[in-house]
Design an enzyme around this catalytic site. Structure first.
Site, short mmCIF file in Angstrom:
data_model
loop_
_atom_site.label_atom_id
_atom_site.label_comp_id
_atom_site.label_asym_id
_atom_site.label_seq_id
_atom_site.Cartn_x
_atom_site.Cartn_y
_atom_site.Cartn_z
N SER A 107 0.58 -1.58 0.30
CA SER A 107 0.09 0.21 0.02
C SER A 107 0.75 1.18 0.08
CB SER A 107 -0.91 -0.29 1.46
OG SER A 107 0.06 -0.27 2.90
N GLU A 127 1.01 5.61 0.87
CA GLU A 127 0.21 6.56 1.71
C GLU A 127 1.55 7.90 0.74
OE1 GLU A 127 -0.06 6.78 5.66
OE2 GLU A 127 1.37 8.26 6.07
N ASP A 172 -1.79 13.97 16.53
CA ASP A 172 -1.36 14.42 16.99
C ASP A 172 -1.86 15.73 17.89
OD1 ASP A 172 1.40 13.46 16.05
OD2 ASP A 172 1.20 14.37 14.54
N HIS A 179 5.12 4.48 21.17
CA HIS A 179 4.97 5.77 20.45
C HIS A 179 4.80 6.98 21.89
CE1 HIS A 179 2.01 9.64 20.46
NE2 HIS A 179 1.28 8.91 19.77
N PHE A 196 12.69 13.97 11.93
CA PHE A 196 11.35 13.48 11.88
C PHE A 196 11.32 12.56 13.06
CE2 PHE A 196 7.39 11.30 9.49
CZ PHE A 196 6.81 11.47 10.21
N HIS A 235 3.71 -1.22 3.87
CA HIS A 235 3.16 0.26 4.04
C HIS A 235 3.88 1.14 3.67
CE1 HIS A 235 0.25 2.67 3.75
NE2 HIS A 235 0.73 3.58 4.73
#
Length: 295
Positions: free
Chosen positions: A11, A13, A105, A148, A215, A265
């Site tokens: 997939s 993005e 976020d 996370h 990032f 992905h």
């Protein structure tokens, strides 16, 4: 190696455009990369719905004109349940049947405390349950092999993933990572916790290593030293740097395939050459022609 589409699924993005030039780049990417026949594509959604309209316009075009199976990102941030339901209605009307459900976020910025909307969905699991009740959606959620940034530890993070799976998510798409051992250990813990949905590794081909590091710091992903070693001295050699970057991503995917993973992905960053180079290295067969959009 000559890999067919049956050997592994991908997939892609994309992110919504914020200028005319970015819009041209997006559609060039979507058209050019459609030759690889992704199982589905996803379109991101900004914090607090900051890209709601461009996202809706883009997914409408992907579904209606390009006939691509398209998942729209949907977040809980700064929206009441009524406002979120209105977005879902808009997506359904556009023909969207796939959703990437996310908490999102904090509207005040990454690193600040998340505050749920008083009339909104507090967690992704709440949003997933609402989508399941609404019916007829294929639901993806996020997963974090290195946890996370807001989770106290990996166990808490996996408990959050379990809540999303138990609520009815169909799969989890992971944050990008570069150490496949980290992913394999994570997957073992996820399965031990009773989470049985597909955990699809997120692959980030490296467009710019310095930007990637910035990032990665924000989203909690590590950048192994071997990436610096592989890309050292190539800042002024863009063609050679792109070749090495494609090698790195293809090698990561091939190693994961050897470990029994067959869904991926890929974060395209709306760029064509590097993603196509990765797919070429994997031997992925092309469709006959790109799917084009009416002028």
């Amino acid at each position: 190696m000559n890999a067919s589409r049956e050997d592994f699924s991908v997939s892609f993005e994309y992110f919504p455009p914020k200028s005319d030039e970015m819009e041209r780049q997006l559609w060039q990417a979507v058209e050019a990369l459609s030759v690889w026949e992704p199982d589905f594509v996803t379109m991101t959604y900004g914090a607090g719905g900051s890209t709601k309209e461009p996202t809706l316009a883009a997914v409408s075009r992907m579904v209606g004109e390009m006939h691509l199976p398209t998942a729209a990102h949907l977040t809980c941030v700064d929206a009441s349940r009524e406002e979120t339901r209105a977005v879902i209605e808009d997506l359904r009307a556009a023909g969207v049947r796939r959703i990437v459900a996310l908490r999102g976020d904090p509207a005040t910025g990454i690193g600040t405390a998340y505050a749920p909307h008083p009339d909104g969905y507090s967690t992704t699991a709440d949003l997933v349950r609402a989508l399941v009740e609404y019916g007829d959606f294929d639901i993806s959620v996020s997963a974090y092999p290195e946890k996370h940034p807001e989770s106290r530890d990996l166990a808490e993070d996996i408990a959050t993933l379990k809540s999303k799976a138990d609520a009815g998510a169909n799969r989890a798409l992971t944050q990008f990572f570069f150490d496949n051992d980290v992913f394999e250990r994570y997957l073992e813990k996820v399965r031990a916790a009773g989470i049985n949905i597909p955990i699809v590794p997120g692959i980030m081909p490296i467009q710019n290593l310095a930007q990637l590091k910035r990032f990665a710091r924000r989203c909690g992903s590590s950048v192994p030293a071997f990436l610096d070693e592989r890309l050292e001295g190539l800042d002024e050699k863009p063609e050679e740097r792109a070749e090495v970057a494609a090698d790195i991503a293809a090698e990561q995917i091939e190693d994961l395939r050897r470990r029994g993973i067959h869904e991926f992905h890929i974060y395209t960053m709306n760029r064509v050459p590097l993603i196509s180079a990765v797919m070429d290295r994997l031997g992925r067969g092309k469709a006959r022609a790109p799917r084009t959009v009416a002028a």
